[in-house]
Design a protein around this motif. Structure first.
Motif, PDB file in Angstrom:
ATOM      1  N   ASN A 286       0.798  -1.049  -0.028  1.00  0.00           N
ATOM      2  CA  ASN A 286       0.139   0.096  -0.061  1.00  0.00           C
ATOM      3  C   ASN A 286       0.847   1.224  -0.112  1.00  0.00           C
ATOM      4  O   ASN A 286       2.100   1.113   0.491  1.00  0.00           O
ATOM      5  CB  ASN A 286      -0.873   0.109   1.220  1.00  0.00           C
ATOM      6  CG  ASN A 286      -0.138   0.186   2.464  1.00  0.00           C
ATOM      7  OD1 ASN A 286       0.276  -1.252   2.960  1.00  0.00           O
ATOM      8  ND2 ASN A 286       0.322   0.918   2.980  1.00  0.00           N
ATOM      9  N   ALA A 287       0.295   2.436  -0.426  1.00  0.00           N
ATOM     10  CA  ALA A 287       1.004   3.613  -0.372  1.00  0.00           C
ATOM     11  C   ALA A 287       1.174   4.186   0.923  1.00  0.00           C
ATOM     12  O   ALA A 287       0.346   4.076   1.814  1.00  0.00           O
ATOM     13  CB  ALA A 287       0.325   4.539  -1.260  1.00  0.00           C
TER      14      ALA A 287
ATOM     15  N   HIS B 266       4.874   4.865  -3.390  1.00  0.00           N
ATOM     16  CA  HIS B 266       3.617   4.012  -4.479  1.00  0.00           C
ATOM     17  C   HIS B 266       3.971   2.817  -4.742  1.00  0.00           C
ATOM     18  O   HIS B 266       5.336   2.447  -5.216  1.00  0.00           O
ATOM     19  CB  HIS B 266       3.126   5.091  -5.320  1.00  0.00           C
ATOM     20  CG  HIS B 266       2.287   6.119  -4.802  1.00  0.00           C
ATOM     21  ND1 HIS B 266       0.944   6.183  -4.542  1.00  0.00           N
ATOM     22  CD2 HIS B 266       2.712   7.288  -4.403  1.00  0.00           C
ATOM     23  CE1 HIS B 266       0.620   7.183  -3.999  1.00  0.00           C
ATOM     24  NE2 HIS B 266       1.727   8.120  -3.855  1.00  0.00           N
ATOM     25  N   ASN B 267       2.967   1.761  -5.026  1.00  0.00           N
ATOM     26  CA  ASN B 267       3.326   0.919  -5.875  1.00  0.00           C
ATOM     27  C   ASN B 267       2.801   1.099  -7.309  1.00  0.00           C
ATOM     28  O   ASN B 267       2.468   2.387  -7.421  1.00  0.00           O
ATOM     29  CB  ASN B 267       2.649  -0.580  -5.452  1.00  0.00           C
ATOM     30  CG  ASN B 267       1.045  -0.335  -5.372  1.00  0.00           C
ATOM     31  OD1 ASN B 267       0.471   0.386  -6.122  1.00  0.00           O
ATOM     32  ND2 ASN B 267       0.467  -1.007  -4.176  1.00  0.00           N
TER      33      ASN B 267
ATOM     34  N   SER C 151      -1.165   2.126  -6.901  1.00  0.00           N
ATOM     35  CA  SER C 151      -1.749   2.963  -5.897  1.00  0.00           C
ATOM     36  C   SER C 151      -1.976   4.569  -6.515  1.00  0.00           C
ATOM     37  O   SER C 151      -2.614   5.153  -5.830  1.00  0.00           O
ATOM     38  CB  SER C 151      -1.134   2.918  -4.584  1.00  0.00           C
ATOM     39  OG  SER C 151       0.239   3.437  -4.924  1.00  0.00           O
TER      40      SER C 151
ATOM     41  N   GLN D 269      -5.322   6.208  -7.633  1.00  0.00           N
ATOM     42  CA  GLN D 269      -6.456   6.480  -6.363  1.00  0.00           C
ATOM     43  C   GLN D 269      -5.988   8.092  -6.262  1.00  0.00           C
ATOM     44  O   GLN D 269      -7.147   8.677  -5.909  1.00  0.00           O
ATOM     45  CB  GLN D 269      -6.386   5.750  -5.456  1.00  0.00           C
ATOM     46  CG  GLN D 269      -7.325   6.071  -4.182  1.00  0.00           C
ATOM     47  CD  GLN D 269      -7.400   5.294  -2.958  1.00  0.00           C
ATOM     48  OE1 GLN D 269      -6.612   4.244  -3.117  1.00  0.00           O
ATOM     49  NE2 GLN D 269      -7.817   5.630  -1.985  1.00  0.00           N
TER      50      GLN D 269
END
Length: 234
Positions: free
Chosen positions: A51-52, A69-70, A73, A76
């Protein structure tokens, strides 16, 4: 001697995020607007991150804010930027200088640039009328205020409302804090100067006329002040 922003960022990535897939240095140091209190804003991408998150460090004589971030993510956050009309992450990525290369970084930068170019969601007619009513209501309080301590905060509210109204009705990104003036300047330098003069004059002298004239100018294309006849939820 304090390391340059880019060298400090590179050393920071090597020590704290050595396994990241990509990174960008952003913020005032990239724009050439840094001050004595500026920090380093670094956006980091790590493909397998669950998760971010955001975290603050102090390293290599710099305060450092990281936004991690991945590869999904950020979407969003881009959506949130558009809905709030505040291009936070998108602006950081679009203006960011790549300090660890990855093909994915180029893709995300392109998406960020396209989002900034498109602008935020436009206001509906209903929203415009509601905001027009709100500005009018606060302006009436400002004009009639007799307590200078209360009047000061009414002026602050008007500055925020009118900055929002002029930018959102022109589908422009909003700002906050120092970014209020920057957002207005990016939209229209002449208006930004007029906005500054109106509020600066009031804060120095208590003179309201320039603020009142500015607000009437902004509301005029939408029918001017709105009070009588306005209805919501009827």
């Amino acid at each position: 001697m304090k390391l340059s922003p880019e060298l400090a960022a590179l050393k920071f990535i090597a020590e704290y995020f050595s396994d990241c897939d990509g990174a960008l240095l952003s913020g005032s140091v990239v724009r050439g607007e840094e001050t004595s209190t500026s920090d380093l804003d670094i956006v980091i991408f790590q493909k397998d991150l669950p998760n971010a998150y955001r975290e603050t460090f102090y390293a290599f004589d710099w305060p450092i804010e990281v936004f991690v971030h991945n590869f999904a993510s950020y979407n969003q956050f881009f959506e949130s930027d558009r809905n709030r009309a505040r291009a936070s992450l998108a602006r950081m990525i679009a203006e960011g200088k790549i300090i660890r290369e990855h093909d994915f970084i180029q893709k995300v930068k392109k998406e960020a640039e396209e989002l900034l170019e498109a602008g935020p969601e436009p206001w509906s007619e209903e929203t415009i009328q509601s905001k027009r009513y709100m500005v009018t209501d606060v302006l009436d309080d400002f004009i009639g205020a007799e307590n200078p301590k209360e009047e000061l905060w009414i002026a602050n509210a008007l500055a925020d409302l009118i900055h929002e109204f002029i930018l959102r009705t022109n589908q422009q990104w909003l700002g906050s804090s120092k970014w209020v003036y920057r957002a207005l300047l990016a939209f229209n330098p002449m208006f930004a100067e007029k906005f500054y003069e109106a509020f600066h004059t009031y804060y120095r002298t208590g003179e309201k006329k320039l603020i009142i004239a500015l607000i009437d100018e902004v509301l005029a294309p939408f029918g001017g002040r709105l009070a009588e006849g306005y209805s919501a939820g009827k």
